[in-house]
Design an enzyme around this catalytic site. Sequence first.
Site, PDB file in Angstrom:
ATOM      1  N   GLN A  46      -4.904  -0.073  -1.449  1.00  0.00           N
ATOM      2  CA  GLN A  46      -3.974  -0.908  -0.674  1.00  0.00           C
ATOM      3  C   GLN A  46      -2.938  -1.590  -1.582  1.00  0.00           C
ATOM      4  OE1 GLN A  46      -7.590  -1.591   0.189  1.00  0.00           O
ATOM      5  NE2 GLN A  46      -7.362   0.249   1.395  1.00  0.00           N
ATOM      6  N   LYS A  71      -0.207   5.136  -5.867  1.00  0.00           N
ATOM      7  CA  LYS A  71      -1.147   4.751  -6.942  1.00  0.00           C
ATOM      8  C   LYS A  71      -1.946   5.955  -7.423  1.00  0.00           C
ATOM      9  CE  LYS A  71      -2.951   1.685  -4.158  1.00  0.00           C
ATOM     10  NZ  LYS A  71      -1.945   1.650  -3.106  1.00  0.00           N
ATOM     11  N   ARG A 115     -23.278 -13.536   4.998  1.00  0.00           N
ATOM     12  CA  ARG A 115     -24.624 -13.332   4.438  1.00  0.00           C
ATOM     13  C   ARG A 115     -25.571 -12.633   5.399  1.00  0.00           C
ATOM     14  NH1 ARG A 115     -24.192 -19.388   2.965  1.00  0.00           N
ATOM     15  NH2 ARG A 115     -23.198 -19.122   4.983  1.00  0.00           N
ATOM     16  N   ALA A 121      -8.616   3.930   2.215  1.00  0.00           N
ATOM     17  CA  ALA A 121      -7.639   4.197   1.161  1.00  0.00           C
ATOM     18  C   ALA A 121      -7.359   5.687   1.038  1.00  0.00           C
ATOM     19  CB  ALA A 121      -8.170   3.652  -0.162  1.00  0.00           C
ATOM     20  N   GLY A 122      -6.616   6.242   1.956  1.00  0.00           N
ATOM     21  CA  GLY A 122      -6.358   7.682   1.942  1.00  0.00           C
ATOM     22  C   GLY A 122      -5.529   8.089   0.745  1.00  0.00           C
ATOM     23  N   HIS A 123      -5.972   9.106   0.027  1.00  0.00           N
ATOM     24  CA  HIS A 123      -5.134   9.633  -1.045  1.00  0.00           C
ATOM     25  C   HIS A 123      -5.330  11.141  -1.147  1.00  0.00           C
ATOM     26  CE1 HIS A 123      -8.786   7.676  -2.636  1.00  0.00           C
ATOM     27  NE2 HIS A 123      -8.940   8.749  -3.368  1.00  0.00           N
ATOM     28  N   THR A 124      -4.250  11.800  -1.502  1.00  0.00           N
ATOM     29  CA  THR A 124      -4.291  13.258  -1.622  1.00  0.00           C
ATOM     30  C   THR A 124      -4.203  13.608  -3.090  1.00  0.00           C
ATOM     31  OG1 THR A 124      -3.085  13.305   0.449  1.00  0.00           O
ATOM     32  CG2 THR A 124      -3.171  15.364  -0.769  1.00  0.00           C
ATOM     33  N   GLY A 164       8.118   8.107 -11.350  1.00  0.00           N
ATOM     34  CA  GLY A 164       7.729   9.304 -10.616  1.00  0.00           C
ATOM     35  C   GLY A 164       8.943   9.955  -9.974  1.00  0.00           C
ATOM     36  N   VAL A 165       9.142  11.259 -10.244  1.00  0.00           N
ATOM     37  CA  VAL A 165      10.263  11.978  -9.628  1.00  0.00           C
ATOM     38  C   VAL A 165       9.762  13.143  -8.772  1.00  0.00           C
ATOM     39  CG1 VAL A 165      11.978  11.280 -11.347  1.00  0.00           C
ATOM     40  CG2 VAL A 165      10.620  13.352 -11.745  1.00  0.00           C
ATOM     41  N   GLY A 168       0.841  -1.199   0.000  1.00  0.00           N
ATOM     42  CA  GLY A 168       0.000   0.000   0.000  1.00  0.00           C
ATOM     43  C   GLY A 168       0.872   1.244   0.000  1.00  0.00           C
ATOM     44  N   GLY A 179      -2.376   9.524   9.890  1.00  0.00           N
ATOM     45  CA  GLY A 179      -1.273  10.393  10.285  1.00  0.00           C
ATOM     46  C   GLY A 179      -0.127   9.669  10.991  1.00  0.00           C
TER      47      GLY A 179
HETATM   48  P1  IMP Z   1      -8.044  -2.331   7.353  1.00  0.00           P
HETATM   49  O1  IMP Z   1      -8.043  -2.265   5.864  1.00  0.00           O
HETATM   50  O2  IMP Z   1      -8.444  -1.055   8.005  1.00  0.00           O
HETATM   51  O3  IMP Z   1      -8.847  -3.513   7.847  1.00  0.00           O
HETATM   52  O4  IMP Z   1      -6.552  -2.611   7.835  1.00  0.00           O
HETATM   53  C1  IMP Z   1      -5.909  -3.847   7.597  1.00  0.00           C
HETATM   54  C2  IMP Z   1      -4.425  -3.661   7.292  1.00  0.00           C
HETATM   55  O5  IMP Z   1      -4.283  -3.027   6.033  1.00  0.00           O
HETATM   56  C3  IMP Z   1      -3.691  -2.787   8.301  1.00  0.00           C
HETATM   57  O6  IMP Z   1      -2.353  -3.255   8.426  1.00  0.00           O
HETATM   58  C4  IMP Z   1      -3.710  -1.422   7.642  1.00  0.00           C
HETATM   59  O7  IMP Z   1      -2.688  -0.603   8.100  1.00  0.00           O
HETATM   60  C5  IMP Z   1      -3.524  -1.819   6.191  1.00  0.00           C
HETATM   61  N1  IMP Z   1      -4.082  -0.826   5.276  1.00  0.00           N
HETATM   62  C6  IMP Z   1      -5.388  -0.598   5.003  1.00  0.00           C
HETATM   63  N2  IMP Z   1      -5.525   0.376   4.092  1.00  0.00           N
HETATM   64  C7  IMP Z   1      -4.292   0.773   3.771  1.00  0.00           C
HETATM   65  C8  IMP Z   1      -3.778   1.731   2.838  1.00  0.00           C
HETATM   66  O8  IMP Z   1      -4.509   2.423   2.097  1.00  0.00           O
HETATM   67  N3  IMP Z   1      -2.414   1.826   2.800  1.00  0.00           N
HETATM   68  C9  IMP Z   1      -1.591   1.061   3.561  1.00  0.00           C
HETATM   69  N4  IMP Z   1      -2.029   0.159   4.429  1.00  0.00           N
HETATM   70  C10 IMP Z   1      -3.360   0.008   4.527  1.00  0.00           C
END
Ligand code: IMP
Length: 455
Positions: free
Chosen positions: A228, A15, A141, A38-41, A439-440, A11, A325
Amino acid sequence: MTVTIVGAQLGDEGKGGIVDLFGESADIVVRYQGGDNAGHTVVHDDTEYKLSLVPSGVVRGKTGVLGNGCVVNPRTLFDELDAVRDRGLEPDVRVARRAHVIFPYHRALDNIEEDAKSESNQKVGTTGRGIGPTYEDKAARRGIRIGDLTEPDVLRERLEYVVPQKRRVVEDVFGVSVDEAAFDVDALFEEYSGYGERLETEEMLVEGGEFLAARLDEGANVVFEGAQGTMIDIDHGNYPYVTSSNPTAGGAATGTGLGPAVVGDGHVVGIVKAYLSRVGSGPMPTELAGVVGDTPGYDGDGDAVEEELAEFIREEGGEYGTVTGRPRRVGWLDMPILRHAARASGFTGLAVNHIDTLAGLDELKVGHSYTLDGETRYSVPATTERWAQCEPNYRTFDGWPDVDWDEVAREGYDALPENARTYLAYLSDELDTPIYAVGVGPAREQSLVLEHPFE
Ligand code: IMP
């Protein structure tokens, strides 16, 4: 034509930037798994958007689709859409009726189970967004799908079945008291049927597979945006330190309602960070020093040289979680991970990010293989326990200087420092896969494109 974007490591490979780059020529960007973990900026017109659920292409006017393989928290969805609208944009987001809904009790359970696991050292380090408990209900289910939010009788019946069960799990199994608001059937019904109405009024609901197939028939360019990465895939990652879905390319078929041949006929691009980072627990053979609380057995007292290198990479690469963070664990590039990822997803091309981050180091290492039980291995063993026993065998590369990366981006691949090109050539040769982009820097203009899959 389709392009599937898959994280090749753990992750946070960058991406979003590559989706942005290739997505410029796309009409639709689809997420096929995961949720608001899935944090993205995304930076567009000097405005920064922090998104965790809505596909990044949406801020550039693309249609965004959350496929059936996603788990959707409607609170996050509408918060993010409102934030984008507040800045004058008109986001076009569709949600598959088959996607599952994250409820507040899922978030509560995510945190309660993590607390319970931490007592026996089994904490996963989840993002706390309720991802796992929602997929758990889907498989059992007893989940509630997005389409159910528009059927009041169905929604009420499902909530009346599931919520009292969850309450008992929290109180009787985990022995803690519930946050009443998250377990109140009437309040949940009110709020979530409201989301159903809003999804309907704003014409966001789609039969995902049908919608996408029709657009592809019309000649649309579609990006499948994996969240991820491969090593946190529930099947191909290092279980149980995984997320609960399939970021690998197979997920793009099951999570959208299109066949594997649709995905396979297009490009599958593995996104690689030039080093390695990890959020949460689990093995990481090429790790430099560690992060207290995440690195197994690490107490903050590591090798001084490694600490300094880790700090350098973390600062230069901005290795702090977008969602949480927290500082990320960092380490050298790990080739067994990449070989495993290339096979599991069938990469047709690679995009390598953060080449600029490593600039200025005298030398770099790469974990070329592992030694396990006295034998050399080139891929990742299936169990976490065996993986934790792997010792990396390093190859050393000469470092490259910090240069004017904007100029490099303008001039093209040959303008990269020679040692960076040697590093990239090694990567491409080992994986027998061409490099599509390098990517640079974080901006779209700071990418060198060798092959554009849509052109
Ligand atoms: P969950 O997806 O919140 O259930 O977390 C499960 C595992 O996936 C943990 O180790 C998280 O830190 C990791 N994880 C989930 N989403 C991300 C992501 O976007 N980037 C990096 N690690 C992630």
